[in-house]
Design a protein around this motif. Structure first.
Motif, PDB file in Angstrom:
ATOM      1  N   SER A  45      38.617  43.536  63.974  1.00 51.73           N
ATOM      2  CA  SER A  45      38.266  42.889  65.243  1.00 51.73           C
ATOM      3  C   SER A  45      37.709  41.479  65.052  1.00 51.73           C
ATOM      4  O   SER A  45      37.364  40.815  66.020  1.00 51.73           O
ATOM      5  CB  SER A  45      37.229  43.739  65.983  1.00 51.73           C
ATOM      6  N   MET A  46      37.619  41.019  63.821  1.00 55.63           N
ATOM      7  CA  MET A  46      37.064  39.698  63.546  1.00 55.63           C
ATOM      8  C   MET A  46      38.025  38.624  64.058  1.00 55.63           C
ATOM      9  O   MET A  46      39.246  38.772  63.978  1.00 55.63           O
ATOM     10  CB  MET A  46      36.815  39.532  62.049  1.00 55.63           C
ATOM     11  N   SER A  47      37.495  37.546  64.578  1.00 54.92           N
ATOM     12  CA  SER A  47      38.326  36.487  65.143  1.00 54.92           C
ATOM     13  C   SER A  47      39.099  35.756  64.049  1.00 54.92           C
ATOM     14  O   SER A  47      38.724  35.771  62.876  1.00 54.92           O
ATOM     15  CB  SER A  47      37.459  35.490  65.917  1.00 54.92           C
ATOM     16  N   ILE A  48      40.184  35.090  64.467  1.00 52.75           N
ATOM     17  CA  ILE A  48      40.980  34.285  63.538  1.00 52.75           C
ATOM     18  C   ILE A  48      40.113  33.223  62.873  1.00 52.75           C
ATOM     19  O   ILE A  48      40.159  33.024  61.655  1.00 52.75           O
ATOM     20  CB  ILE A  48      42.154  33.613  64.285  1.00 52.75           C
ATOM     21  N   HIS A  49      39.312  32.530  63.678  1.00 53.05           N
ATOM     22  CA  HIS A  49      38.470  31.451  63.162  1.00 53.05           C
ATOM     23  C   HIS A  49      37.511  31.960  62.085  1.00 53.05           C
ATOM     24  O   HIS A  49      37.317  31.299  61.053  1.00 53.05           O
ATOM     25  CB  HIS A  49      37.682  30.806  64.302  1.00 53.05           C
ATOM     26  N   ALA A  50      36.894  33.090  62.348  1.00 48.73           N
ATOM     27  CA  ALA A  50      35.897  33.603  61.411  1.00 48.73           C
ATOM     28  C   ALA A  50      36.539  34.163  60.146  1.00 48.73           C
ATOM     29  O   ALA A  50      36.131  33.830  59.031  1.00 48.73           O
ATOM     30  CB  ALA A  50      35.055  34.676  62.095  1.00 48.73           C
ATOM     31  N   TYR A  51      37.550  35.013  60.324  1.00 52.34           N
ATOM     32  CA  TYR A  51      38.138  35.705  59.172  1.00 52.34           C
ATOM     33  C   TYR A  51      38.802  34.727  58.205  1.00 52.34           C
ATOM     34  O   TYR A  51      38.673  34.855  56.985  1.00 52.34           O
ATOM     35  CB  TYR A  51      39.156  36.746  59.639  1.00 52.34           C
ATOM     36  N   TYR A  52      39.501  33.745  58.753  1.00 51.68           N
ATOM     37  CA  TYR A  52      40.231  32.803  57.902  1.00 51.68           C
ATOM     38  C   TYR A  52      39.452  31.519  57.637  1.00 51.68           C
ATOM     39  O   TYR A  52      39.999  30.580  57.056  1.00 51.68           O
ATOM     40  CB  TYR A  52      41.583  32.473  58.533  1.00 51.68           C
ATOM     41  N   GLU A  53      38.201  31.463  58.059  1.00 55.24           N
ATOM     42  CA  GLU A  53      37.298  30.342  57.744  1.00 55.24           C
ATOM     43  C   GLU A  53      37.926  28.994  58.125  1.00 55.24           C
ATOM     44  O   GLU A  53      37.962  28.057  57.334  1.00 55.24           O
ATOM     45  CB  GLU A  53      36.951  30.349  56.251  1.00 55.24           C
ATOM     46  N   ILE A  54      38.393  28.900  59.356  1.00 54.85           N
ATOM     47  CA  ILE A  54      39.090  27.703  59.813  1.00 54.85           C
ATOM     48  C   ILE A  54      38.204  26.462  59.724  1.00 54.85           C
ATOM     49  O   ILE A  54      38.652  25.387  59.286  1.00 54.85           O
ATOM     50  CB  ILE A  54      39.602  27.882  61.256  1.00 54.85           C
ATOM     51  N   ASP A  55      36.954  26.576  60.116  1.00 59.07           N
ATOM     52  CA  ASP A  55      36.060  25.417  60.089  1.00 59.07           C
ATOM     53  C   ASP A  55      35.847  24.923  58.660  1.00 59.07           C
ATOM     54  O   ASP A  55      35.893  23.714  58.392  1.00 59.07           O
ATOM     55  CB  ASP A  55      34.718  25.760  60.740  1.00 59.07           C
ATOM     56  N   ARG A  56      35.603  25.846  57.735  1.00 53.10           N
ATOM     57  CA  ARG A  56      35.390  25.445  56.338  1.00 53.10           C
ATOM     58  C   ARG A  56      36.641  24.789  55.762  1.00 53.10           C
ATOM     59  O   ARG A  56      36.562  23.769  55.065  1.00 53.10           O
ATOM     60  CB  ARG A  56      35.005  26.657  55.481  1.00 53.10           C
ATOM     61  N   LEU A  57      37.802  25.376  56.057  1.00 58.14           N
ATOM     62  CA  LEU A  57      39.048  24.839  55.523  1.00 58.14           C
ATOM     63  C   LEU A  57      39.328  23.435  56.068  1.00 58.14           C
ATOM     64  O   LEU A  57      39.737  22.535  55.319  1.00 58.14           O
ATOM     65  CB  LEU A  57      40.213  25.767  55.861  1.00 58.14           C
ATOM     66  N   SER A  58      39.128  23.239  57.376  1.00 63.29           N
ATOM     67  CA  SER A  58      39.396  21.923  57.964  1.00 63.29           C
ATOM     68  C   SER A  58      38.457  20.869  57.378  1.00 63.29           C
ATOM     69  O   SER A  58      38.884  19.738  57.094  1.00 63.29           O
ATOM     70  CB  SER A  58      39.258  21.983  59.488  1.00 63.29           C
ATOM     71  N   GLN A  59      37.210  21.227  57.158  1.00 64.11           N
ATOM     72  CA  GLN A  59      36.261  20.289  56.551  1.00 64.11           C
ATOM     73  C   GLN A  59      36.652  19.971  55.109  1.00 64.11           C
ATOM     74  O   GLN A  59      36.539  18.826  54.660  1.00 64.11           O
ATOM     75  CB  GLN A  59      34.844  20.860  56.614  1.00 64.11           C
ATOM     76  N   SER A  60      37.137  20.986  54.397  1.00 61.26           N
ATOM     77  CA  SER A  60      37.554  20.782  53.010  1.00 61.26           C
ATOM     78  C   SER A  60      38.782  19.885  52.936  1.00 61.26           C
ATOM     79  O   SER A  60      38.901  19.040  52.040  1.00 61.26           O
ATOM     80  CB  SER A  60      37.850  22.127  52.338  1.00 61.26           C
ATOM     81  N   VAL A  61      39.710  20.064  53.889  1.00 55.56           N
ATOM     82  CA  VAL A  61      40.913  19.214  53.937  1.00 55.56           C
ATOM     83  C   VAL A  61      40.519  17.757  54.154  1.00 55.56           C
ATOM     84  O   VAL A  61      40.992  16.846  53.457  1.00 55.56           O
ATOM     85  CB  VAL A  61      41.875  19.689  55.047  1.00 55.56           C
ATOM     86  N   LEU A  62      39.637  17.510  55.114  1.00 57.93           N
ATOM     87  CA  LEU A  62      39.217  16.139  55.409  1.00 57.93           C
ATOM     88  C   LEU A  62      38.469  15.527  54.223  1.00 57.93           C
ATOM     89  O   LEU A  62      38.628  14.332  53.920  1.00 57.93           O
ATOM     90  CB  LEU A  62      38.339  16.118  56.656  1.00 57.93           C
ATOM     91  N   ALA A  63      37.666  16.349  53.536  1.00 61.04           N
ATOM     92  CA  ALA A  63      36.950  15.849  52.353  1.00 61.04           C
ATOM     93  C   ALA A  63      37.931  15.484  51.239  1.00 61.04           C
ATOM     94  O   ALA A  63      37.747  14.476  50.538  1.00 61.04           O
ATOM     95  CB  ALA A  63      35.961  16.901  51.861  1.00 61.04           C
ATOM     96  N   MET A  64      38.977  16.292  51.079  1.00 61.40           N
ATOM     97  CA  MET A  64      40.001  15.983  50.073  1.00 61.40           C
ATOM     98  C   MET A  64      40.712  14.675  50.400  1.00 61.40           C
ATOM     99  O   MET A  64      41.008  13.873  49.515  1.00 61.40           O
ATOM    100  CB  MET A  64      41.020  17.121  50.004  1.00 61.40           C
ATOM    101  N   LEU A  65      41.004  14.464  51.691  1.00 60.14           N
ATOM    102  CA  LEU A  65      41.744  13.278  52.094  1.00 60.14           C
ATOM    103  C   LEU A  65      40.912  12.013  51.931  1.00 60.14           C
ATOM    104  O   LEU A  65      41.463  10.917  51.746  1.00 60.14           O
ATOM    105  CB  LEU A  65      42.212  13.419  53.540  1.00 60.14           C
ATOM    106  N   GLU A  66      39.592  12.134  51.991  1.00 59.14           N
ATOM    107  CA  GLU A  66      38.744  10.972  51.747  1.00 59.14           C
ATOM    108  C   GLU A  66      38.858  10.514  50.300  1.00 59.14           C
ATOM    109  O   GLU A  66      38.855   9.315  49.994  1.00 59.14           O
ATOM    110  CB  GLU A  66      37.290  11.303  52.079  1.00 59.14           C
ATOM    111  N   LYS A  67      38.974  11.489  49.400  1.00 57.80           N
ATOM    112  CA  LYS A  67      39.089  11.168  47.979  1.00 57.80           C
ATOM    113  C   LYS A  67      40.526  10.825  47.594  1.00 57.80           C
ATOM    114  O   LYS A  67      40.752  10.025  46.688  1.00 57.80           O
ATOM    115  CB  LYS A  67      38.603  12.352  47.138  1.00 57.80           C
ATOM    116  N   ARG A  68      41.470  11.453  48.282  1.00 56.44           N
ATOM    117  CA  ARG A  68      42.880  11.282  47.928  1.00 56.44           C
ATOM    118  C   ARG A  68      43.696  11.145  49.209  1.00 56.44           C
ATOM    119  O   ARG A  68      44.365  12.068  49.633  1.00 56.44           O
ATOM    120  CB  ARG A  68      43.346  12.490  47.100  1.00 56.44           C
TER     121      ARG A  68
END
Length: 216
Positions: A45-68
């Motif tokens: 019953s866990m939400s998509i956002h919570a189970y797949y850690e959407i917020d953490r992943l999006s922040q990690s993507v943006l952090a990667m793009l700052e470096k590369r």
């Protein structure tokens, strides 16, 4: 006599020559696939956002793009390949849309797409398929063997399995009292990684106990 007996064998008694079978893949196109639409996802019953850690992943993507940053002039902020095991494929479209939405605040839109059949096992990051589609980042979902990536940045989302940290602390402390040990090595399955820092901190606060956990 033996030669005479062999010559008298009927055709049905003789061994048939080997036959070669060629598969052009057309059987896959015409085959029927049964999909159980009522089958529940492993996230419960866990939400998509919570189970797949959407917020953490999006922040990690943006952090990667700052470096590369993406230097390709293709109109996209970046191209993100999503890799799912078969057991999580039913959630793949929703995860893709959620991740696109989480990255929509950036200057450009990100192209998020889902990989089909993987080149290797589902636990291995499929860099080959992602690179064929010119992905800048690969996000791997589900159980992973964590084999090192060679040519593409890889983010992992193992899925989150809920854990009662308080009950776990109490159970571990009971064992500590029985054995008298003051050194603990905590091993865990990857879906509990999200709770390990809290568990380590709370155990360390219980007394003179050295707690070591793995890091991913």
């Amino acid at each position: 006599n033996k030669i005479h007996q062999i010559n008298n064998l009927t055709m049905t008694e003789r061994r048939a020559p080997p036959q070669l079978h060629f598969d052009d893949g057309s059987r896959i196109i015409t085959s029927e696939v049964t999909i159980d639409l009522e089958e529940k996802s492993s996230r419960g019953s866990m939400s998509i956002h919570a189970y797949y850690e959407i917020d953490r992943l999006s922040q990690s993507v943006l952090a990667m793009l700052e470096k590369r940053p993406n230097t390709k002039d293709d109109g996209w902020l970046c191209r993100i390949a999503l890799q799912f095991p078969d057991s999580l494929l039913q959630d793949a479209p929703d995860v893709s849309w959620a991740l696109e939405s989480a990255l929509s605040s950036a200057e450009k839109s990100s192209l998020v797409f889902i990989l089909g059949d993987t080149t290797f096992g589902s636990c291995c990051p499929d860099e080959v398929s992602a690179l064929h589609l010119e992905a800048d980042i690969l996000i791997h979902f589900g159980h992973a063997c964590l084999s090192p990536a060679m040519s593409l940045p890889v983010l992992y989302s193992f899925g989150i399995t809920e854990i009662d940290v308080s009950a776990c602390v109490d159970a571990v402390i009971d064992e500590v009292k029985k054995t008298g040990t003051q050194r603990l090595l905590l091993l865990f399955q990857v879906q509990y990684n999200h709770a390990m820092e809290e568990l380590q901190t709370r155990l360390s606060e219980k007394g003179d106990i050295l707690v070591v956990t793995g890091e991913i």
